[in-house]
Scaffold this motif. Structure first.
Motif, PDB file in Angstrom:
ATOM      1  N   LEU A   1       0.799  -0.710  -0.408  1.00 35.00           N
ATOM      2  CA  LEU A   1      -0.004   0.421   0.225  1.00 35.00           C
ATOM      3  C   LEU A   1       0.931   1.251  -0.190  1.00 35.00           C
ATOM      4  O   LEU A   1       2.191   1.240   0.618  1.00 35.00           O
ATOM      5  CB  LEU A   1      -0.913  -0.208   0.792  1.00 35.00           C
ATOM      6  N   ARG A   2       0.999   2.095  -0.801  1.00 35.84           N
ATOM      7  CA  ARG A   2       1.586   3.263  -0.837  1.00 35.84           C
ATOM      8  C   ARG A   2       1.508   4.288   0.480  1.00 35.84           C
ATOM      9  O   ARG A   2      -0.159   4.447   0.969  1.00 35.84           O
ATOM     10  CB  ARG A   2       1.048   4.028  -1.745  1.00 35.84           C
ATOM     11  N   LYS A   3       2.245   5.064   1.140  1.00 35.46           N
ATOM     12  CA  LYS A   3       2.158   4.964   2.685  1.00 35.46           C
ATOM     13  C   LYS A   3       1.162   6.999   1.864  1.00 35.46           C
ATOM     14  O   LYS A   3       0.163   7.376   2.418  1.00 35.46           O
ATOM     15  CB  LYS A   3       3.364   5.440   3.181  1.00 35.46           C
ATOM     16  N   ARG A   4       1.632   7.465   0.604  1.00 36.09           N
ATOM     17  CA  ARG A   4       1.641   8.851   0.177  1.00 36.09           C
ATOM     18  C   ARG A   4       0.371   8.591  -0.825  1.00 36.09           C
ATOM     19  O   ARG A   4       0.850   8.248  -2.469  1.00 36.09           O
ATOM     20  CB  ARG A   4       2.541   9.891   0.504  1.00 36.09           C
ATOM     21  N   ALA A   5      -0.466   9.193  -1.288  1.00 37.25           N
ATOM     22  CA  ALA A   5      -1.536   8.846  -1.521  1.00 37.25           C
ATOM     23  C   ALA A   5      -0.873   9.686  -3.543  1.00 37.25           C
ATOM     24  O   ALA A   5      -0.824   9.489  -4.524  1.00 37.25           O
ATOM     25  CB  ALA A   5      -2.683   9.822  -1.946  1.00 37.25           C
ATOM     26  N   ASP A   6      -0.551  11.009  -3.100  1.00 35.86           N
ATOM     27  CA  ASP A   6       0.506  10.845  -3.964  1.00 35.86           C
ATOM     28  C   ASP A   6       1.668  11.050  -5.360  1.00 35.86           C
ATOM     29  O   ASP A   6       2.113  11.215  -5.987  1.00 35.86           O
ATOM     30  CB  ASP A   6       0.561  12.757  -3.865  1.00 35.86           C
ATOM     31  N   GLY A   7       2.133   9.722  -4.807  1.00 42.29           N
ATOM     32  CA  GLY A   7       3.537   9.053  -4.811  1.00 42.29           C
ATOM     33  C   GLY A   7       3.324   7.838  -5.756  1.00 42.29           C
ATOM     34  O   GLY A   7       2.762   7.500  -5.511  1.00 42.29           O
ATOM     35  N   GLU A   8       4.288   6.945  -6.091  1.00 40.04           N
ATOM     36  CA  GLU A   8       4.292   5.865  -6.829  1.00 40.04           C
ATOM     37  C   GLU A   8       4.732   5.255  -5.620  1.00 40.04           C
ATOM     38  O   GLU A   8       5.174   5.512  -4.694  1.00 40.04           O
ATOM     39  CB  GLU A   8       5.462   5.683  -8.138  1.00 40.04           C
ATOM     40  N   TYR A   9       4.839   3.604  -6.027  1.00 40.59           N
ATOM     41  CA  TYR A   9       4.967   2.844  -5.171  1.00 40.59           C
ATOM     42  C   TYR A   9       6.858   2.965  -5.105  1.00 40.59           C
ATOM     43  O   TYR A   9       6.866   3.681  -6.065  1.00 40.59           O
ATOM     44  CB  TYR A   9       4.906   1.435  -5.699  1.00 40.59           C
ATOM     45  N   GLY A  10       7.410   1.999  -4.029  1.00 38.90           N
ATOM     46  CA  GLY A  10       8.866   3.085  -3.634  1.00 38.90           C
ATOM     47  C   GLY A  10       9.435   2.561  -2.723  1.00 38.90           C
ATOM     48  O   GLY A  10       8.080   2.431  -1.223  1.00 38.90           O
ATOM     49  N   PRO A  11      10.243   2.038  -2.324  1.00 40.37           N
ATOM     50  CA  PRO A  11      10.785   2.070  -1.060  1.00 40.37           C
ATOM     51  C   PRO A  11      10.781   3.019   0.412  1.00 40.37           C
ATOM     52  O   PRO A  11      10.261   2.262   1.092  1.00 40.37           O
ATOM     53  CB  PRO A  11      12.390   2.128  -1.128  1.00 40.37           C
ATOM     54  N   ASP A  12      10.171   4.333   0.085  1.00 41.44           N
ATOM     55  CA  ASP A  12      10.279   4.945   0.909  1.00 41.44           C
ATOM     56  C   ASP A  12       8.341   5.856   1.078  1.00 41.44           C
ATOM     57  O   ASP A  12       7.877   6.648   1.206  1.00 41.44           O
ATOM     58  CB  ASP A  12      10.523   6.529   0.855  1.00 41.44           C
TER      59      ASP A  12
END
Length: 142
Positions: A102-113
């Motif tokens: 699940l993405r932590k931030r809705a405005d970003g892509e999937y990634g380590p952070d």
């Protein structure tokens, strides 16, 4: 055998963890391609999106779907609320308890952070809310 299974003390087998990681990564990639090509506000993720969304709003009225606070999300109090949420919908969602990214931030892509581990039902609840509120529309490449 299954009735004596103790999940809390079960051994984590590397091969099973790799299989989970492959499946979870594939799910994340597929979802990203979907919201990159279709506005999230036009998507239905399950046949019961409206029911999941309504239950999510009742159970988590102040949940910040734009930026998930991972510590709060994984707190004992939050876990107890999510378990109760699951009990009401577990028979409506296939693989409701399967590990999902699940993405932590809705405005970003999937990634380590920008990723955290969640159940499939948590993923649906949060992403359905993001879609209904138009937060994922920004990712759609027209």
């Amino acid at each position: 055998m299954a009735e004596n299974f103790d999940a809390e003390n079960a051994e984590n087998l590397p091969e099973i963890e790799k299989q989970w990681a492959v499946k979870a990564t594939h799910h994340a990639e597929t979802y990203w391609k979907l919201i990159s090509s279709i506005p999230g506000s036009k998507l239905r993720l399950t046949p019961c999106d409206d029911e999941i969304y309504a239950a999510f709003l009742v159970t988590f009225p102040n949940f910040n779907i734009k930026n998930i606070d991972e510590d709060n999300f994984k707190s004992e109090k939050s876990k107890a609320k999510w378990r109760e949420f699951h009990r009401g919908l577990e028979n409506k969602v296939e693989d409701h308890n399967f590990g999902t990214l699940l993405r932590k931030r809705a405005d970003g892509e999937y990634g380590p952070d920008n990723g955290l581990f969640a159940t499939r039902l948590q993923f649906y609840a949060i992403e359905i809310a993001r879609n209904k509120q138009g937060l994922n529309d920004v990712h759609c490449k027209k």
